[in-house]
Design an enzyme around this catalytic site. Sequence first.
Site, PDB file in Angstrom:
ATOM      1  N   LYS A 123      -5.003  18.330  80.470  1.00 12.20           N
ATOM      2  CA  LYS A 123      -6.154  19.240  80.555  1.00 12.20           C
ATOM      3  C   LYS A 123      -6.026  20.354  79.490  1.00 12.20           C
ATOM      4  O   LYS A 123      -5.491  20.099  78.428  1.00 12.20           O
ATOM      5  CB  LYS A 123      -6.276  19.791  81.979  1.00 12.20           C
ATOM      6  CG  LYS A 123      -6.284  18.647  83.023  1.00 12.20           C
ATOM      7  CD  LYS A 123      -6.586  19.084  84.419  1.00 12.20           C
ATOM      8  CE  LYS A 123      -6.525  17.869  85.354  1.00 12.20           C
ATOM      9  NZ  LYS A 123      -6.882  18.201  86.719  1.00 12.20           N
ATOM     10  N   GLU A 128     -10.229   9.431  91.505  1.00 13.28           N
ATOM     11  CA  GLU A 128      -9.729  10.787  91.709  1.00 13.28           C
ATOM     12  C   GLU A 128     -10.669  11.537  92.650  1.00 13.28           C
ATOM     13  O   GLU A 128     -11.671  12.119  92.196  1.00 13.28           O
ATOM     14  CB  GLU A 128      -9.658  11.536  90.376  1.00 13.28           C
ATOM     15  CG  GLU A 128      -8.735  10.892  89.357  1.00 13.28           C
ATOM     16  CD  GLU A 128      -8.242  11.893  88.317  1.00 13.28           C
ATOM     17  OE1 GLU A 128      -7.034  12.024  88.166  1.00 13.28           O
ATOM     18  OE2 GLU A 128      -9.079  12.553  87.678  1.00 13.28           O
ATOM     19  N   GLU A 151     -13.832  17.149  86.165  1.00 14.29           N
ATOM     20  CA  GLU A 151     -14.017  18.479  85.567  1.00 14.29           C
ATOM     21  C   GLU A 151     -15.081  18.427  84.476  1.00 14.29           C
ATOM     22  O   GLU A 151     -15.829  19.382  84.281  1.00 14.29           O
ATOM     23  CB  GLU A 151     -12.673  19.003  85.032  1.00 14.29           C
ATOM     24  CG  GLU A 151     -11.758  19.393  86.189  1.00 14.29           C
ATOM     25  CD  GLU A 151     -10.282  19.171  85.951  1.00 14.29           C
ATOM     26  OE1 GLU A 151      -9.866  19.030  84.786  1.00 14.29           O
ATOM     27  OE2 GLU A 151      -9.525  19.120  86.939  1.00 14.29           O
ATOM     28  N   GLY A 208      -2.103  15.285  86.940  1.00 13.98           N
ATOM     29  CA  GLY A 208      -2.490  16.559  86.331  1.00 13.98           C
ATOM     30  C   GLY A 208      -1.306  17.505  86.275  1.00 13.98           C
ATOM     31  O   GLY A 208      -0.433  17.406  85.422  1.00 13.98           O
ATOM     32  N   SER A 242      -3.289  15.470  92.939  1.00 12.20           N
ATOM     33  CA  SER A 242      -2.077  16.050  93.539  1.00 12.20           C
ATOM     34  C   SER A 242      -0.953  15.035  93.722  1.00 12.20           C
ATOM     35  O   SER A 242      -0.211  15.099  94.703  1.00 12.20           O
ATOM     36  CB  SER A 242      -2.404  16.751  94.864  1.00 12.20           C
ATOM     37  OG  SER A 242      -3.292  17.820  94.637  1.00 12.20           O
ATOM     38  N   HIS A 301     -13.988  12.432  83.686  1.00  9.97           N
ATOM     39  CA  HIS A 301     -13.179  13.256  84.597  1.00  9.97           C
ATOM     40  C   HIS A 301     -14.088  14.182  85.396  1.00  9.97           C
ATOM     41  O   HIS A 301     -15.080  14.690  84.870  1.00  9.97           O
ATOM     42  CB  HIS A 301     -12.138  14.064  83.809  1.00  9.97           C
ATOM     43  CG  HIS A 301     -11.104  14.640  84.713  1.00  9.97           C
ATOM     44  ND1 HIS A 301     -11.340  15.777  85.448  1.00  9.97           N
ATOM     45  CD2 HIS A 301      -9.863  14.209  85.044  1.00  9.97           C
ATOM     46  CE1 HIS A 301     -10.263  16.027  86.193  1.00  9.97           C
ATOM     47  NE2 HIS A 301      -9.352  15.097  85.963  1.00  9.97           N
ATOM     48  N   GLY A 351      -5.795  19.173  92.012  1.00  7.02           N
ATOM     49  CA  GLY A 351      -5.293  20.533  91.836  1.00  7.02           C
ATOM     50  C   GLY A 351      -5.254  21.348  93.120  1.00  7.02           C
ATOM     51  O   GLY A 351      -5.071  22.554  93.087  1.00  7.02           O
ATOM     52  N   ASN A 384      -2.596  13.726  82.392  1.00  7.78           N
ATOM     53  CA  ASN A 384      -3.747  14.414  81.825  1.00  7.78           C
ATOM     54  C   ASN A 384      -3.390  15.896  81.750  1.00  7.78           C
ATOM     55  O   ASN A 384      -3.340  16.575  82.769  1.00  7.78           O
ATOM     56  CB  ASN A 384      -4.965  14.185  82.729  1.00  7.78           C
ATOM     57  CG  ASN A 384      -6.176  14.983  82.277  1.00  7.78           C
ATOM     58  OD1 ASN A 384      -6.177  15.563  81.194  1.00  7.78           O
ATOM     59  ND2 ASN A 384      -7.204  15.017  83.103  1.00  7.78           N
TER      60      ASN A 384
HETATM   61  P1  13P Z   1      -3.660  17.153  89.745  1.00  9.89           P
HETATM   62  O1  13P Z   1      -2.573  16.130  89.692  1.00  9.89           O
HETATM   63  O2  13P Z   1      -3.272  18.483  89.187  1.00  9.89           O
HETATM   64  O3  13P Z   1      -4.258  17.233  91.117  1.00  9.89           O
HETATM   65  O4  13P Z   1      -4.837  16.638  88.792  1.00  9.89           O
HETATM   66  C1  13P Z   1      -5.249  15.322  88.873  1.00  9.89           C
HETATM   67  C2  13P Z   1      -6.177  15.035  87.754  1.00  9.89           C
HETATM   68  O5  13P Z   1      -7.249  15.607  87.667  1.00  9.89           O
HETATM   69  C3  13P Z   1      -5.745  14.105  86.710  1.00  9.89           C
HETATM   70  O6  13P Z   1      -6.779  13.776  85.855  1.00  9.89           O
END
Ligand code: 13P
Length: 249
Positions: free
Chosen positions: A11, A166, A96, A233, A212, A94, A172, A9
């Site tokens: 983003k 997640e 976010e 991510g 992560s 997601h 992140g 992803n």
């Molecule tokens: P990270 O791998 O940066 O923690 O993000 C995970 C994520 O939100 C994937 O959709």
Amino acid sequence: MRSKIVAGNWKMNKNLSETKGLLGEISDKLPDTEAEVIVAPTFVNLAESAHILESSKIKVAAQNMHYAKNGAFTGEISADMLLNINVDTVIIGHSERRAYFGETDELLAKKVKAALENKIRVIFCFGEELEERKSGNHFNVVESQLKNGLFELPADAWEQIILAYEPVWAIGTGETASPEQAQEMHAFIRKTITEAYDASIANEVSILYGGSVKPSNAGEIFSKPDVDGGLIGGAALVADDFIAIVKAI
Ligand code: 13P
């Protein structure tokens, strides 16, 4: 059908030139793998990405979609627009989107329904926040996100669903759920689906872990029996890291 999947992803990262560069590097380094590999670049670069990967094994997903067929929804993207550029997978729910753009369970259920009606496969994301885990409420939160987002669907719709657990506290942050925490939640998710539907649906759905994931921890997380892969991510933005994660599966 349950399968091994590694999805990146991206983003709101990578402009068009960078997208082309990253896709080229990932394509060049992609190992021979049974796993399905998916990338989700930003909307403006989706058509070009789908075009570049036309004859590749790597699939392209969108990061979001509106539920309406078309109309006065400034800034939004429809199922038809995705299908028309050969994108048939979409990430929905997601954290976010939920946290920063106010997407509610009710809205997400509408998006899932619209995607499936258009034969677009859904990667449905959910997961608890740190406070919810600390207070021991994480199972209830996940159960309610699943119920509100997906449990109105007919049984046959589940063939088009991929789940992505997640935990928000692991996204992140560099802090990953331990392989045991991931396994525990993934097993709980299958149990919850068994109760709402039946064991065959629960056992056939692919459940990805996200938060992560990096080359150093992917192997151990993916080795857990109920973890079918990852939604990646930050590490998906670095070709060598993403490829290492694909190799870990
Ligand atoms: P990270 O791998 O940066 O923690 O993000 C995970 C994520 O939100 C994937 O959709």
